[in-house]
Design a protein around this motif. Sequence first.
Motif, PDB file in Angstrom:
ATOM      1  N   LYS A 113      -2.198  -1.918 -15.688  1.00  0.00           N
ATOM      2  CA  LYS A 113      -1.175  -1.103 -15.625  1.00  0.00           C
ATOM      3  C   LYS A 113      -2.022   0.462 -15.437  1.00  0.00           C
ATOM      4  O   LYS A 113      -1.536   0.102 -14.305  1.00  0.00           O
ATOM      5  CB  LYS A 113      -0.368  -0.982 -17.051  1.00  0.00           C
ATOM      6  N   ILE A 116      -3.132  -0.699 -11.695  1.00  0.00           N
ATOM      7  CA  ILE A 116      -2.180  -0.209 -10.848  1.00  0.00           C
ATOM      8  C   ILE A 116      -1.672   0.946 -10.417  1.00  0.00           C
ATOM      9  O   ILE A 116      -1.468   1.434  -9.408  1.00  0.00           O
ATOM     10  CB  ILE A 116      -1.378  -1.442 -11.648  1.00  0.00           C
ATOM     11  N   GLU A 117      -1.786   1.343 -11.087  1.00  0.00           N
ATOM     12  CA  GLU A 117      -1.520   2.991 -10.711  1.00  0.00           C
ATOM     13  C   GLU A 117      -2.515   4.034 -10.570  1.00  0.00           C
ATOM     14  O   GLU A 117      -1.818   3.635  -8.831  1.00  0.00           O
ATOM     15  CB  GLU A 117      -0.805   3.425 -12.599  1.00  0.00           C
ATOM     16  N   LYS A 119      -4.547   2.220  -8.406  1.00  0.00           N
ATOM     17  CA  LYS A 119      -4.586   1.309  -7.021  1.00  0.00           C
ATOM     18  C   LYS A 119      -3.099   2.003  -6.219  1.00  0.00           C
ATOM     19  O   LYS A 119      -2.697   2.064  -4.950  1.00  0.00           O
ATOM     20  CB  LYS A 119      -4.340  -0.024  -6.670  1.00  0.00           C
ATOM     21  N   GLY A 120      -2.296   2.479  -6.698  1.00  0.00           N
ATOM     22  CA  GLY A 120      -1.128   3.187  -5.756  1.00  0.00           C
ATOM     23  C   GLY A 120       0.197   1.983  -5.937  1.00  0.00           C
ATOM     24  O   GLY A 120       0.840   2.180  -4.772  1.00  0.00           O
ATOM     25  N   TYR A 121      -0.272   0.915  -6.693  1.00  0.00           N
ATOM     26  CA  TYR A 121       0.471   0.057  -6.167  1.00  0.00           C
ATOM     27  C   TYR A 121       1.654   0.624  -7.283  1.00  0.00           C
ATOM     28  O   TYR A 121       2.030   1.354  -8.392  1.00  0.00           O
ATOM     29  CB  TYR A 121       0.295  -1.189  -7.055  1.00  0.00           C
ATOM     30  N   THR A 122       3.349  -0.641  -7.257  1.00  0.00           N
ATOM     31  CA  THR A 122       4.368  -0.296  -8.411  1.00  0.00           C
ATOM     32  C   THR A 122       4.714  -1.274  -8.681  1.00  0.00           C
ATOM     33  O   THR A 122       5.351  -2.501  -7.826  1.00  0.00           O
ATOM     34  CB  THR A 122       5.977   0.456  -7.137  1.00  0.00           C
ATOM     35  N   PRO A 123       4.639  -1.477  -9.801  1.00  0.00           N
ATOM     36  CA  PRO A 123       5.091  -3.485 -10.350  1.00  0.00           C
ATOM     37  C   PRO A 123       6.763  -3.255 -10.295  1.00  0.00           C
ATOM     38  O   PRO A 123       7.317  -1.995 -10.523  1.00  0.00           O
ATOM     39  CB  PRO A 123       4.626  -3.193 -11.195  1.00  0.00           C
ATOM     40  N   ILE A 124       7.303  -4.059 -10.090  1.00  0.00           N
ATOM     41  CA  ILE A 124       8.564  -4.097  -9.908  1.00  0.00           C
ATOM     42  C   ILE A 124       9.354  -4.958 -11.485  1.00  0.00           C
ATOM     43  O   ILE A 124       9.976  -4.332 -11.415  1.00  0.00           O
ATOM     44  CB  ILE A 124       9.551  -5.408  -9.250  1.00  0.00           C
ATOM     45  N   GLY A 125       9.141  -4.563 -13.014  1.00  0.00           N
ATOM     46  CA  GLY A 125       9.106  -5.256 -13.538  1.00  0.00           C
ATOM     47  C   GLY A 125       9.087  -6.435 -14.407  1.00  0.00           C
ATOM     48  O   GLY A 125       9.052  -6.372 -15.596  1.00  0.00           O
ATOM     49  N   LEU A 151       4.266  -7.230  -7.986  1.00  0.00           N
ATOM     50  CA  LEU A 151       4.666  -5.706  -6.791  1.00  0.00           C
ATOM     51  C   LEU A 151       5.777  -5.581  -6.274  1.00  0.00           C
ATOM     52  O   LEU A 151       6.015  -6.646  -5.835  1.00  0.00           O
ATOM     53  CB  LEU A 151       2.989  -5.246  -6.841  1.00  0.00           C
ATOM     54  N   GLU A 152       6.391  -4.813  -6.216  1.00  0.00           N
ATOM     55  CA  GLU A 152       7.376  -4.014  -4.482  1.00  0.00           C
ATOM     56  C   GLU A 152       5.838  -4.815  -3.532  1.00  0.00           C
ATOM     57  O   GLU A 152       4.699  -4.129  -3.441  1.00  0.00           O
ATOM     58  CB  GLU A 152       7.592  -2.627  -4.958  1.00  0.00           C
TER      59      GLU A 152
END
Length: 152
Positions: A113, A116-117, A119-125, A151-152
């Motif tokens: 997590k 991901i944060e 690197k600026g990515y957004t998880p889709i959940g 990821l989105e």
Amino acid sequence: MGYIIEMIETQEQPTLVLKTVTPVSELPKILGKAFMDIVTHIMELGEQPVGPAFVGYFNMDMEHLQLEIGFPVSKPLPGKGDILPGSIPAGKQVTCMYKGPYMEMPPAYAEIKQWIEEKGYTPIGTVYEHYYNSPDEVPESELLTKIVFLLE
């Protein structure tokens, strides 16, 4: 701990799955039977899984986990009863291979997590765990689980 975390791009992966909602305490009971039922169905179709068993987690409510339990297959296959055709969507994924007891996975999740944060990515959940072996085959310290965040 220094996990190896990677971002990859994947194609859609056909699957056969069972969907359920369960408390985390019931997972061990549910998973063994579900994996066996799905593999039996795949073999009845004259096919084989093309990868390890997995569980897709659609939430992290430990009393009402929304799950998709399944196997990847080579092409879309028909379901039977509670076994449904499905897929893991194409797109970006962050993956991490974890070795050790399932109950000690939270630090790996935290590191993924954070990665991901940063690197600026957004998880889709949705998070998948792919199980390369089982507690019936190896000691808990040798369990191999690939954790996958979509990821989105």
